[in-house]
Write an enzyme that holds these catalytic residues in place. Structure first.
Site, mmCIF file in Angstrom:
data_model
loop_
_atom_site.group_PDB
_atom_site.id
_atom_site.type_symbol
_atom_site.label_atom_id
_atom_site.label_comp_id
_atom_site.label_asym_id
_atom_site.label_seq_id
_atom_site.Cartn_x
_atom_site.Cartn_y
_atom_site.Cartn_z
ATOM 1 C CB CYS A 116 -0.960 0.005 1.186
ATOM 2 S SG CYS A 116 -2.156 -1.324 1.074
ATOM 3 C CG HIS A 256 -3.126 3.544 2.038
ATOM 4 N ND1 HIS A 256 -3.571 3.150 0.797
ATOM 5 C CD2 HIS A 256 -3.190 2.439 2.834
ATOM 6 C CE1 HIS A 256 -3.874 1.865 0.849
ATOM 7 N NE2 HIS A 256 -3.664 1.407 2.066
ATOM 8 C CG ASN A 286 -6.551 -0.695 0.899
ATOM 9 O OD1 ASN A 286 -5.877 -0.238 -0.017
ATOM 10 N ND2 ASN A 286 -6.026 -1.194 2.007
HETATM 11 O O1 UT7 Z 1 -3.750 -1.142 3.597
HETATM 12 C C1 UT7 Z 1 -2.942 -2.165 4.070
HETATM 13 C C2 UT7 Z 1 -2.886 -2.183 5.534
HETATM 14 N N1 UT7 Z 1 -4.123 -2.716 6.072
HETATM 15 C C3 UT7 Z 1 -4.775 -2.032 6.982
HETATM 16 O O2 UT7 Z 1 -4.423 -0.934 7.317
HETATM 17 C C4 UT7 Z 1 -5.952 -2.716 7.645
HETATM 18 C C5 UT7 Z 1 -5.884 -2.552 9.135
HETATM 19 N N2 UT7 Z 1 -6.925 -3.257 9.856
HETATM 20 C C6 UT7 Z 1 -8.222 -2.864 9.830
HETATM 21 O O3 UT7 Z 1 -8.571 -1.936 9.125
HETATM 22 C C7 UT7 Z 1 -9.190 -3.540 10.756
HETATM 23 O O4 UT7 Z 1 -8.469 -4.347 11.670
HETATM 24 C C8 UT7 Z 1 -10.278 -4.412 10.039
HETATM 25 C C9 UT7 Z 1 -11.227 -3.520 9.288
HETATM 26 C C10 UT7 Z 1 -9.591 -5.377 9.085
HETATM 27 C C11 UT7 Z 1 -11.064 -5.214 11.075
HETATM 28 O O5 UT7 Z 1 -11.638 -4.323 12.034
HETATM 29 P P1 UT7 Z 1 -11.466 -4.588 13.604
HETATM 30 O O6 UT7 Z 1 -12.175 -3.507 14.273
HETATM 31 O O7 UT7 Z 1 -9.983 -4.708 13.895
HETATM 32 O O8 UT7 Z 1 -12.224 -5.937 13.809
HETATM 33 P P2 UT7 Z 1 -11.664 -7.317 14.391
HETATM 34 O O9 UT7 Z 1 -10.763 -7.993 13.416
HETATM 35 O O10 UT7 Z 1 -11.154 -7.085 15.776
HETATM 36 O O11 UT7 Z 1 -13.013 -8.137 14.507
HETATM 37 C C12 UT7 Z 1 -14.036 -7.776 15.438
HETATM 38 C C13 UT7 Z 1 -15.182 -8.748 15.283
HETATM 39 C C14 UT7 Z 1 -14.768 -10.222 15.316
HETATM 40 O O12 UT7 Z 1 -15.770 -10.942 15.950
HETATM 41 P P3 UT7 Z 1 -15.605 -11.378 17.490
HETATM 42 O O13 UT7 Z 1 -14.374 -12.206 17.559
HETATM 43 O O14 UT7 Z 1 -15.501 -10.103 18.268
HETATM 44 O O15 UT7 Z 1 -16.873 -12.139 17.760
HETATM 45 C C15 UT7 Z 1 -14.716 -10.591 13.857
HETATM 46 O O16 UT7 Z 1 -14.939 -11.966 13.642
HETATM 47 O O17 UT7 Z 1 -15.822 -8.548 14.024
HETATM 48 C C16 UT7 Z 1 -15.885 -9.797 13.308
HETATM 49 N N3 UT7 Z 1 -15.762 -9.501 11.881
HETATM 50 C C17 UT7 Z 1 -16.815 -9.169 11.119
HETATM 51 N N4 UT7 Z 1 -18.125 -9.043 11.383
HETATM 52 C C18 UT7 Z 1 -18.923 -8.669 10.364
HETATM 53 C C19 UT7 Z 1 -14.636 -9.490 11.131
HETATM 54 N N5 UT7 Z 1 -14.943 -9.143 9.860
HETATM 55 C C20 UT7 Z 1 -16.281 -8.944 9.828
HETATM 56 C C21 UT7 Z 1 -17.175 -8.582 8.817
HETATM 57 N N6 UT7 Z 1 -18.488 -8.451 9.126
HETATM 58 N N7 UT7 Z 1 -16.769 -8.324 7.553
#
Ligand code: UT7
Length: 332
Positions: A116, A256, A286
């Site tokens: 990225c 970004h 993204n």
């Molecule tokens: O550009 C390259 C670099 N990449 C980035 O900068 C990405 C950085 N990371 C992020 O933007 C975020 O971590 C994400 C958007 C990928 C995820 O958001 P988060 O707030 O960190 O969520 P999480 O991974 O902690 O997941 C929270 C909950 C989980 O459920 P439990 O374990 O709390 O029951 C996930 O299973 O949300 C669940 N979850 C979803 N629920 C609905 C994960 N993906 C989804 C989804 N829809 N698509």
């Protein structure tokens, strides 16, 4: 003789027509519009559909539009640098494919991969060819067809990425416009948290790698998020401090587009109000190397000669960076 800087003298973006909405994703994986919107800021993204359509399609469209709007003959170009993580093929370089299609064959060109942060790495690299006096016109492209490496059964990644990109023209400037300074960094610790396991020389494609879904983006979102918030904001703050810039001196933050929360954290660290932050993540998601040129393209009609821009990114590798750019022209 005045110092030569590398000015951006034109920008053009390209996104494919197909719109993949949060609603459609709800039919593919267990997710919902509310979760995607609050956690990422994304509403929809573009997808390049059709047989044999690679990242070069995005680069060619952006480059052709750029040459037309800047009145540049492709034969005048000295170099093409294409930042991409999803090249058409392992080789030849997508830059070569684009060069042939736009009528710039025979010139120096290569692909650059920094996930990225690729567009910022490419911009700084292109700038050095101009500053040294070696070249007069360098085409820098950032483009990705992320849909080609996304598993649409994995809700943690398929909601984030989209296809698109853009191109800028770099030319010499002696009035102090263009790329003024850059802070770029990388740390191989990122490999474990954001990668595509197979398809390279370590794990070439086999039936097993396909069955194990190893040709897709793997991301540990939470860890990547923490690194991204810290490093993108730190790089932006460092380039500002080095150039004695305060929040009020910045006309635009061009971040970004990975996650609206990462963008907000960077703007806060820089002391820049949200009205000065380019955000189009809701429309495109993204697009990896494509996000920053797509922002510059969309905001081009509002950019004025002399505006101070900070371009900032974070991505796989890990890689990160921030560039201080003084905009070189008024709206045309
Ligand atoms: O550009 C390259 C670099 N990449 C980035 O900068 C990405 C950085 N990371 C992020 O933007 C975020 O971590 C994400 C958007 C990928 C995820 O958001 P988060 O707030 O960190 O969520 P999480 O991974 O902690 O997941 C929270 C909950 C989980 O459920 P439990 O374990 O709390 O029951 C996930 O299973 O949300 C669940 N979850 C979803 N629920 C609905 C994960 N993906 C989804 C989804 N829809 N698509």
């Amino acid at each position: 003789m005045s110092k030569i800087t590398a000015a951006i003298t034109g920008v053009q973006g390209y996104v494919p027509d197909y719109v993949l909405t949060n609603k459609e994703l709800e039919t593919l994986v267990d997710t919902n519009d509310e979760w995607i919107t609050t956690r990422t800021g994304i509403k929809e993204r573009r997808i390049l559909k059709g047989e044999d359509q690679g990242t070069s399609v995005i680069g060619i469209n952006a480059a052709k539009g750029l040459l037309e709007k800047t009145g540049t003959d492709p034969k005048e170009l000295d170099a093409i640098i294409c930042a991409t993580t999803t090249p058409d093929m392992a080789f030849p370089a997508t830059a070569n494919i684009i060069g042939k299609a736009i009528g710039a064959e025979g010139i120096f060109g290569f692909d650059l991969q920094a996930a990225c942060s690729g567009f910022l790495y490419a911009l700084q690299t292109g700038a050095k060819y101009i500053e040294s006096g070696m070249y007069k016109k360098v085409l820098v492209i950032g483009a990705d067809k992320m849909s080609s490496i996304i598993n649409y059964e994995d809700r943690t990644t398929c909601i984030i990425f989209g296809d698109g990109g853009g191109a800028v023209l770099l030319e010499p400037d002696t009035e102090g416009h263009g790329i003024i300074d850059a802070v770029l960094g990388s740390d191989g610790v990122g490999e474990d948290f954001l990668h595509m396991k197979a398809g390279g020389s370590r794990r070439p494609a086999t039936h097993d790698t396909i069955d194990n879904k190893e040709h897709y983006v793997y991301q540990e979102g939470k860890t990547v998020f923490k690194f991204a918030v810290t490093n993108m904001a730190e790089a932006a703050a460092e380039v500002m401090e080095r150039n004695e810039l305060k929040g009020e001196d910045i006309a635009w933050l061009v971040p970004h587009q990975a996650n609206l929360r990462i963008i907000d954290a960077t703007a806060n660290r820089m002391n820049v109000g949200s009205e000065k932050v380019m955000v189009n993540i809701q429309k495109y998601g993204n697009t990896t190397s494509g996000t920053i040129p797509l922002c510059l393209w969309e905001w081009e009609p509002q950019l004025k000669k002399g505006d101070n821009l900070i371009l900032a990114a974070f991505g796989g590798g890990f890689t990160w960076g921030a560039l201080y750019v003084k905009w070189a022209y008024d709206p045309k």
